[in-house]
Design a protein around this motif. Structure first.
Motif, PDB file in Angstrom:
ATOM      1  N   GLY A   1       0.938  -1.108  -0.093  1.00 48.70           N
ATOM      2  CA  GLY A   1      -0.068  -0.073  -0.072  1.00 48.70           C
ATOM      3  C   GLY A   1       1.024   1.211   0.001  1.00 48.70           C
ATOM      4  N   ALA A   2       2.027   1.156   0.682  1.00 45.37           N
ATOM      5  CA  ALA A   2       2.690   2.291   0.878  1.00 45.37           C
ATOM      6  C   ALA A   2       3.595   2.570  -0.397  1.00 45.37           C
TER       7      ALA A   2
ATOM      8  N   TRP B   1       2.372   1.605  -3.455  1.00 48.22           N
ATOM      9  CA  TRP B   1       1.297   2.005  -4.012  1.00 48.22           C
ATOM     10  C   TRP B   1       0.982   3.510  -4.076  1.00 48.22           C
ATOM     11  N   ALA B   2       0.812   4.048  -2.802  1.00 45.13           N
ATOM     12  CA  ALA B   2       0.670   5.318  -2.634  1.00 45.13           C
ATOM     13  C   ALA B   2       1.832   5.974  -3.123  1.00 45.13           C
ATOM     14  N   ASN B   3       2.872   5.724  -2.677  1.00 43.99           N
ATOM     15  CA  ASN B   3       4.262   6.475  -3.353  1.00 43.99           C
ATOM     16  C   ASN B   3       4.067   6.712  -4.772  1.00 43.99           C
TER      17      ASN B   3
ATOM     18  N   HIS C   1       1.696   6.481  -7.033  1.00 42.99           N
ATOM     19  CA  HIS C   1       0.377   7.344  -7.401  1.00 42.99           C
ATOM     20  C   HIS C   1       0.664   8.726  -6.959  1.00 42.99           C
ATOM     21  N   GLY C   2       1.303   8.863  -5.908  1.00 44.39           N
ATOM     22  CA  GLY C   2       1.740  10.537  -5.634  1.00 44.39           C
ATOM     23  C   GLY C   2       2.907  11.055  -6.558  1.00 44.39           C
ATOM     24  N   VAL C   3       3.603  10.302  -6.924  1.00 54.25           N
ATOM     25  CA  VAL C   3       4.770  10.607  -7.875  1.00 54.25           C
ATOM     26  C   VAL C   3       3.912  10.964  -9.248  1.00 54.25           C
TER      27      VAL C   3
ATOM     28  N   LEU D   1       1.124  11.762  -9.952  1.00 53.86           N
ATOM     29  CA  LEU D   1       0.335  12.984  -9.932  1.00 53.86           C
ATOM     30  C   LEU D   1       0.901  14.179  -9.678  1.00 53.86           C
ATOM     31  N   LEU D   2       1.872  14.313  -8.799  1.00 54.08           N
ATOM     32  CA  LEU D   2       2.312  15.314  -8.540  1.00 54.08           C
ATOM     33  C   LEU D   2       3.377  15.760  -9.876  1.00 54.08           C
TER      34      LEU D   2
ATOM     35  N   LEU E   1      13.639   9.528  -7.642  1.00 46.22           N
ATOM     36  CA  LEU E   1      12.713   9.282  -6.718  1.00 46.22           C
ATOM     37  C   LEU E   1      12.145   7.862  -6.729  1.00 46.22           C
TER      38      LEU E   1
ATOM     39  N   ALA F   1      14.611   5.935  -5.061  1.00 41.63           N
ATOM     40  CA  ALA F   1      14.527   6.217  -3.310  1.00 41.63           C
ATOM     41  C   ALA F   1      13.432   5.404  -2.791  1.00 41.63           C
ATOM     42  N   SER F   2      12.369   5.330  -3.373  1.00 47.79           N
ATOM     43  CA  SER F   2      11.173   4.923  -2.953  1.00 47.79           C
ATOM     44  C   SER F   2      11.339   3.136  -2.652  1.00 47.79           C
TER      45      SER F   2
ATOM     46  N   TYR G   1      11.589   1.270   0.920  1.00 48.18           N
ATOM     47  CA  TYR G   1      10.624   0.036   1.368  1.00 48.18           C
ATOM     48  C   TYR G   1      11.239  -1.145   1.049  1.00 48.18           C
TER      49      TYR G   1
END
Lengths: 186, 186
Positions: B146-147, B149-151, B153-155, B157-158, B176, B179-180, B184
């Motif tokens: 989940g973390a 995926w959120a990462n 998705h956030g990348v 979108l931003l 990025l 790093a992610s 993790y």
DNA sequence: CACGCGAGTAGACACTGTCTACGCAGGAAG
DNA sequence: CTTCCTGCGTAGACAGTGTCTACTCGCGTG
């Protein structure tokens, strides 16, 4: 004589409508109606509907920025927990102001020279970079800060989208937040 | 006699319009026009405009799912690099199909019992959970997945929002991503 | 006093999504 | 063969939208 600064009143009415009735209630005519003026009046202050929406979104950035600077104000706290606070505020804001959060990151509000939105978000980002630099000196603060921000943003969006609850079988996102901070700030 | 399965043709035309002219071109009447039928015809197959949009979005999920399963097919690769591949595909898809990606995560397409979207995304999520479980056995795979995926998705979108380029002064997001994954998956 | 000008009004225009009544084919039943 | 019926698509109406343009009205300045 409620004719004081229509421009500001339109923004305020827009914010109220947004929080009460959601983003689809933010039509130009509806805002004008709620403000008690004709549908042509806003045009005097905002050249287009998008410009008005952008002004409303800017108000949202202002609020979020206020809450964030408040949350990380205490410099005696360790930087790591200040980042955690920032994250909590970000996620709480996204959940507590769904419509506003959605509006703030609408793609079409950036097209028409609506500069300023990116500017404001850049300010917020600077706060995070500063904290990360203090929490983990040595690493590239911008990269780590960008990763954390992306993480926060993704969590906020996927949660509102309902995916996380379904995928992870829980509405509790604090573990996610902790996992993220742990992963990036050791 | 190009009257074969109007329902499928409407979706196809919608996808084409979306990639060519962007999300604002996806009005009900415009789709019908491009398909060569009257504006009332789609109603026979989709009770509402949102239902048609949801069907188009589902097509996007199908494509993304295809690309992801293709990217992680090779089981001889270490799980960690397969996750990296998945991330690259996700980000490439978001960049290469902006309109579609935006449509896929529109909030209002979930309201009206448009079940299926969350279902499909759950499938994608399952793939990621599986890989994470192999890469880091022992930890809670769903939380880490989940973390991540959120990462991602956030990348995605931003970056489309333009924030990362401005904040980090670069359009390169591979650092990025690394790093992610590093953070993790150790 | 007349003038101009800023602020808001009111109507038109093209467009949208939804709803309803209508036409028109083709097949089934008599 | 004729007569229905039913599925598919058409066409028009309706309320609502964003934008544009012409207008009115009040107020301060010349």
């Amino acid at each position: 004589m409620p004719e004081a600064d229509l421009r500001a009143r339109l923004v305020k009415v827009g914010v109220d409508l947004l929080t009460r009735d959601g983003p689809q209630a933010l039509s130009l005519r509806e805002i004008a109606r709620s403000a008690g003026v004709s549908h042509g009046a806003p045009r005097r202050y905002f050249p287009t509907h998008q410009a008005l929406l952008a002004a409303i979104a800017r108000e949202g950035y202002h609020q979020l920025g206020q809450q964030i600077t408040d949350a990380v104000r205490d410099e005696s706290e360790p930087a790591r927990s200040r980042v955690l606070q920032l994250g909590r505020v970000y996620l709480d804001f996204a959940r507590g102001n769904r419509g506003m959060f959605e509006l703030m990151f609408r793609h079409d509000l950036l097209q028409g020279n609506q500069i300023g939105l990116r500017e404001v978000s850049r300010q917020l980002f600077a706060v995070l970079v500063d904290l990360v630099g203090k929490a983990r000196p040595g690493v590239s603060a911008t990269v780590v800060a960008g990763a954390i921000w992306a993480n926060l943003h993704g969590v906020a969006l996927l949660r509102q989208w309902g995916s996380l609850e379904i995928a992870m079988q829980t509405t509790e996102i604090d573990p996610l937040l902790h996992a993220s901070i742990d992963a990036y700030l050791g």
